[in-house]
Design a protein around this motif. Structure first.
Motif, PDB file in Angstrom:
ATOM      1  N   ALA A  65       0.856  -1.192   0.000  1.00  0.00           N
ATOM      2  CA  ALA A  65       0.000   0.000   0.000  1.00  0.00           C
ATOM      3  C   ALA A  65       0.890   1.240   0.000  1.00  0.00           C
ATOM      4  CB  ALA A  65      -0.914  -0.008   1.224  1.00  0.00           C
ATOM      5  N   VAL A  66       0.481   2.234  -0.765  1.00  0.00           N
ATOM      6  CA  VAL A  66       1.297   3.449  -0.871  1.00  0.00           C
ATOM      7  C   VAL A  66       0.564   4.708  -0.451  1.00  0.00           C
ATOM      8  CG1 VAL A  66       2.827   2.528  -2.650  1.00  0.00           C
ATOM      9  CG2 VAL A  66       0.771   3.766  -3.329  1.00  0.00           C
ATOM     10  N   CYS A  67      -0.771   4.683  -0.516  1.00  0.00           N
ATOM     11  CA  CYS A  67      -1.495   5.920  -0.232  1.00  0.00           C
ATOM     12  C   CYS A  67      -2.867   5.614   0.350  1.00  0.00           C
ATOM     13  CB  CYS A  67      -1.627   6.771  -1.500  1.00  0.00           C
ATOM     14  SG  CYS A  67      -2.539   5.988  -2.852  1.00  0.00           S
ATOM     15  N   THR A  68      -3.529   6.685   0.768  1.00  0.00           N
ATOM     16  CA  THR A  68      -4.920   6.587   1.205  1.00  0.00           C
ATOM     17  C   THR A  68      -5.743   7.496   0.304  1.00  0.00           C
ATOM     18  OG1 THR A  68      -4.564   8.327   2.868  1.00  0.00           O
ATOM     19  CG2 THR A  68      -4.364   6.052   3.606  1.00  0.00           C
ATOM     20  N   PRO A  69      -6.717   6.932  -0.393  1.00  0.00           N
ATOM     21  CA  PRO A  69      -7.135   5.534  -0.377  1.00  0.00           C
ATOM     22  C   PRO A  69      -6.319   4.685  -1.353  1.00  0.00           C
ATOM     23  CG  PRO A  69      -8.594   6.773  -1.805  1.00  0.00           C
ATOM     24  CD  PRO A  69      -7.613   7.765  -1.225  1.00  0.00           C
ATOM     25  N   ASP A  70      -6.140   3.431  -1.012  1.00  0.00           N
ATOM     26  CA  ASP A  70      -5.491   2.450  -1.878  1.00  0.00           C
ATOM     27  C   ASP A  70      -6.395   1.221  -1.856  1.00  0.00           C
ATOM     28  OD1 ASP A  70      -3.709   1.022  -3.448  1.00  0.00           O
ATOM     29  OD2 ASP A  70      -1.972   1.408  -2.182  1.00  0.00           O
ATOM     30  N   PHE A  71      -6.897   0.833  -3.035  1.00  0.00           N
ATOM     31  CA  PHE A  71      -7.897  -0.230  -3.153  1.00  0.00           C
ATOM     32  C   PHE A  71      -7.301  -1.483  -3.776  1.00  0.00           C
ATOM     33  CE2 PHE A  71     -10.176   3.840  -3.602  1.00  0.00           C
ATOM     34  CZ  PHE A  71     -11.061   3.731  -2.543  1.00  0.00           C
ATOM     35  N   PHE A  72      -7.577  -2.630  -3.163  1.00  0.00           N
ATOM     36  CA  PHE A  72      -7.164  -3.941  -3.654  1.00  0.00           C
ATOM     37  C   PHE A  72      -8.421  -4.790  -3.791  1.00  0.00           C
ATOM     38  CE2 PHE A  72      -3.534  -2.132  -1.575  1.00  0.00           C
ATOM     39  CZ  PHE A  72      -2.414  -2.632  -2.217  1.00  0.00           C
ATOM     40  N   GLY A  73      -8.836  -5.059  -5.018  1.00  0.00           N
ATOM     41  CA  GLY A  73     -10.051  -5.828  -5.264  1.00  0.00           C
ATOM     42  C   GLY A  73      -9.730  -7.263  -5.644  1.00  0.00           C
ATOM     43  N   PHE A  74     -10.152  -8.191  -4.802  1.00  0.00           N
ATOM     44  CA  PHE A  74      -9.867  -9.613  -4.996  1.00  0.00           C
ATOM     45  C   PHE A  74     -11.128 -10.372  -5.405  1.00  0.00           C
ATOM     46  CE2 PHE A  74      -6.752  -8.040  -1.962  1.00  0.00           C
ATOM     47  CZ  PHE A  74      -5.562  -8.532  -2.486  1.00  0.00           C
ATOM     48  N   ASN A  75     -10.937 -11.433  -6.212  1.00  0.00           N
ATOM     49  CA  ASN A  75     -12.062 -12.283  -6.604  1.00  0.00           C
ATOM     50  C   ASN A  75     -12.316 -13.346  -5.529  1.00  0.00           C
ATOM     51  OD1 ASN A  75     -10.100 -14.285  -7.037  1.00  0.00           O
ATOM     52  ND2 ASN A  75     -10.159 -14.083  -9.268  1.00  0.00           N
ATOM     53  N   GLU A 105     -17.908  -6.421 -12.041  1.00  0.00           N
ATOM     54  CA  GLU A 105     -17.375  -7.339 -13.056  1.00  0.00           C
ATOM     55  C   GLU A 105     -16.689  -8.540 -12.381  1.00  0.00           C
ATOM     56  OE1 GLU A 105     -14.108  -6.979 -16.639  1.00  0.00           O
ATOM     57  OE2 GLU A 105     -15.383  -5.235 -16.274  1.00  0.00           O
ATOM     58  N   VAL A 106     -15.942  -8.274 -11.319  1.00  0.00           N
ATOM     59  CA  VAL A 106     -15.285  -9.357 -10.564  1.00  0.00           C
ATOM     60  C   VAL A 106     -16.336 -10.288  -9.971  1.00  0.00           C
ATOM     61  CG1 VAL A 106     -13.876  -9.865  -8.521  1.00  0.00           C
ATOM     62  CG2 VAL A 106     -13.169  -8.052 -10.103  1.00  0.00           C
ATOM     63  N   ALA A 107     -17.404  -9.727  -9.412  1.00  0.00           N
ATOM     64  CA  ALA A 107     -18.462 -10.562  -8.822  1.00  0.00           C
ATOM     65  C   ALA A 107     -19.118 -11.448  -9.872  1.00  0.00           C
ATOM     66  CB  ALA A 107     -19.509  -9.682  -8.146  1.00  0.00           C
ATOM     67  N   LEU A 108     -19.290 -10.901 -11.071  1.00  0.00           N
ATOM     68  CA  LEU A 108     -19.976 -11.638 -12.136  1.00  0.00           C
ATOM     69  C   LEU A 108     -19.089 -12.635 -12.868  1.00  0.00           C
ATOM     70  CD1 LEU A 108     -22.058  -8.694 -13.661  1.00  0.00           C
ATOM     71  CD2 LEU A 108     -22.918 -10.595 -12.262  1.00  0.00           C
ATOM     72  N   THR A 109     -17.800 -12.268 -13.084  1.00  0.00           N
ATOM     73  CA  THR A 109     -16.930 -13.086 -13.938  1.00  0.00           C
ATOM     74  C   THR A 109     -15.673 -13.606 -13.253  1.00  0.00           C
ATOM     75  OG1 THR A 109     -15.567 -11.240 -14.724  1.00  0.00           O
ATOM     76  CG2 THR A 109     -17.644 -11.643 -15.902  1.00  0.00           C
ATOM     77  N   GLY A 110     -15.327 -13.052 -12.087  1.00  0.00           N
ATOM     78  CA  GLY A 110     -14.087 -13.427 -11.423  1.00  0.00           C
ATOM     79  C   GLY A 110     -12.884 -12.667 -11.946  1.00  0.00           C
ATOM     80  N   LYS A 111     -13.092 -11.825 -12.942  1.00  0.00           N
ATOM     81  CA  LYS A 111     -12.001 -11.066 -13.563  1.00  0.00           C
ATOM     82  C   LYS A 111     -12.277  -9.573 -13.482  1.00  0.00           C
ATOM     83  CE  LYS A 111      -9.823 -14.681 -15.337  1.00  0.00           C
ATOM     84  NZ  LYS A 111      -8.623 -15.152 -14.718  1.00  0.00           N
TER      85      LYS A 111
END
Length: 183
Positions: A118-128, A161-167
């Motif tokens: 993480a480098v800043c606020t906000p910093d977002f990491f979206g995982f499947n 898109e991640v919720a629907l396809t995993g990608k």
């Protein structure tokens, strides 16, 4: 205040476990935080104007993502010695004031922020659902002020898109924010 941008998404990078105290008195780790379709890990804080500008939108988007099976956890990794607004007591106040629908946890040692890069606020990491990174971008076009209300919801659309396809989407715009305040 130093403004930084997040690096490009490292697709497939696996989420690292953590065990952090929440403002609600509970402890959280990957297993307790994840949703059936994925997990959004975000590094935020109380004092950063970039975060302050989007708190209402974060709450809105995270509520909607939760309905799609994507859970969220917010991690505060700043050193509150230099930034008292980011103290654990003030984290509790902000979480209550904005009715955070996600756990707000404290990374006192800063080890989780370092492990995630993480480098800043906000910093977002979206995982499947397999906890593979699919998004490392911005919430929307907001900076220190909120973007227009009709701005494209980059993070929301990507995580849907991640919720629907995993990608996640191939094209991602980096998040921008205040540097993490390291000890």
């Amino acid at each position: 205040m130093v403004s930084l941008q997040t690096p490009v998404c490292d697709f497939g990078w696996k989420a690292l476990d953590f065990d952090l105290p929440g403002v609600d008195g509970k402890r959280y780790n990957l297993a307790t935080a994840r949703g059936p379709k994925g997990l959004l890990v975000m590094f935020i804080c109380n004092h950063c104007p970039y975060v302050q500008a989007i708190r209402d939108r974060l709450v809105r988007d995270c509520r909607e993502l939760q309905q799609m099976g994507i859970n969220t956890i917010a991690i505060m990794s700043n050193d509150p010695a230099d930034y008292p607004e980011d103290s654990f007591d003030n984290m509790k106040k902000v979480a209550q004031e904005f009715a955070f629908p996600f756990p707000y946890v404290w990374d006192e040692s800063q080890e989780v922020a370092k492990a995630y890069g993480a480098v800043c606020t906000p910093d977002f990491f979206g995982f499947n659902a397999d906890l593979e990174l699919q998004y490392r971008g911005r919430l929307d076009a907001s900076r220190k002020e909120a973007a227009p209300s009709d701005a494209r919801r980059d993070l929301f659309e990507a995580m849907r898109e991640v919720a629907l396809t995993g990608k996640g989407p191939a094209e991602q715009i980096p998040s921008m924010g205040c540097s993490i305040k390291w000890k």
